[in-house]
Design a protein around this motif. Structure first.
Motif, PDB file in Angstrom:
ATOM      1  N   SER A  60       1.554  -0.772  -2.075  1.00  0.00           N
ATOM      2  CA  SER A  60       0.556  -0.857  -1.065  1.00  0.00           C
ATOM      3  C   SER A  60      -0.362   0.224  -1.147  1.00  0.00           C
ATOM      4  O   SER A  60      -0.038   1.537  -1.681  1.00  0.00           O
ATOM      5  CB  SER A  60       1.402  -0.861   0.443  1.00  0.00           C
ATOM      6  N   ASP A  61      -1.613  -0.019  -0.601  1.00  0.00           N
ATOM      7  CA  ASP A  61      -2.580   1.093  -0.662  1.00  0.00           C
ATOM      8  C   ASP A  61      -2.498   1.642   0.831  1.00  0.00           C
ATOM      9  O   ASP A  61      -3.135   2.713   1.203  1.00  0.00           O
ATOM     10  CB  ASP A  61      -3.867   0.780  -1.189  1.00  0.00           C
ATOM     11  N   LEU A  62      -1.525   1.464   1.923  1.00  0.00           N
ATOM     12  CA  LEU A  62      -1.249   1.848   2.904  1.00  0.00           C
ATOM     13  C   LEU A  62      -0.259   3.001   3.061  1.00  0.00           C
ATOM     14  O   LEU A  62       0.463   3.081   1.915  1.00  0.00           O
ATOM     15  CB  LEU A  62      -0.882   0.690   3.895  1.00  0.00           C
ATOM     16  N   ASP A  93      -4.028   3.568   7.085  1.00  0.00           N
ATOM     17  CA  ASP A  93      -4.627   3.488   6.055  1.00  0.00           C
ATOM     18  C   ASP A  93      -5.223   4.754   5.468  1.00  0.00           C
ATOM     19  O   ASP A  93      -6.132   5.480   6.349  1.00  0.00           O
ATOM     20  CB  ASP A  93      -5.884   2.468   6.289  1.00  0.00           C
ATOM     21  N   THR A 146      -8.710   1.885  10.964  1.00  0.00           N
ATOM     22  CA  THR A 146      -8.532   0.406  11.010  1.00  0.00           C
ATOM     23  C   THR A 146      -8.834   0.176  12.640  1.00  0.00           C
ATOM     24  O   THR A 146      -8.896   0.770  13.251  1.00  0.00           O
ATOM     25  CB  THR A 146      -7.195   0.317  10.626  1.00  0.00           C
ATOM     26  N   LEU A 152      -1.792  -3.702  11.263  1.00  0.00           N
ATOM     27  CA  LEU A 152      -1.724  -3.971   9.924  1.00  0.00           C
ATOM     28  C   LEU A 152      -0.767  -4.938   9.639  1.00  0.00           C
ATOM     29  O   LEU A 152      -0.314  -4.828   8.598  1.00  0.00           O
ATOM     30  CB  LEU A 152      -1.502  -2.533   9.198  1.00  0.00           C
ATOM     31  N   ARG A 176      -1.596  -5.595   1.773  1.00  0.00           N
ATOM     32  CA  ARG A 176      -2.408  -4.648   0.921  1.00  0.00           C
ATOM     33  C   ARG A 176      -1.758  -3.318   0.618  1.00  0.00           C
ATOM     34  O   ARG A 176      -1.164  -2.752   1.316  1.00  0.00           O
ATOM     35  CB  ARG A 176      -3.890  -4.518   1.051  1.00  0.00           C
TER      36      ARG A 176
END
Length: 72
Positions: free
Chosen positions: A31-33, A58, A63, A67, A72
């Motif tokens: 994940s990019d989180l 994030d 944000t 989420l 993602r």
């Protein structure tokens, strides 16, 4: 008795990483989180606090909304 901070941080990291995939929809490792967690202090533990709270964010910026299911 209050567990060690090390035990609580290990549990927080492990439990939040496990819950991450179910909540976001992809495993934490891809994940990019990211996540952080809060664990009980000695004083809150004495008052019955046993929860570890996981927060997903994030790192790229703010944000709006949840989420959950971001995938993602």
């Amino acid at each position: 008795d209050y567990p060690s901070v090390e035990a609580l941080t290990n549990q927080g990291a492990t439990d939040c990483a496990k819950a991450f995939g179910t909540f976001v929809g992809v495993d934490f490792g891809i994940s990019d989180l990211d996540f952080i967690y809060y664990y009980p202090t000695e004083s809150s533990w004495a008052n019955g606090d046993r929860g570890i709270d996981c927060l997903i964010f994030d790192p790229a910026g703010a944000t709006i909304g949840t989420l959950q299911g971001a995938a993602r």
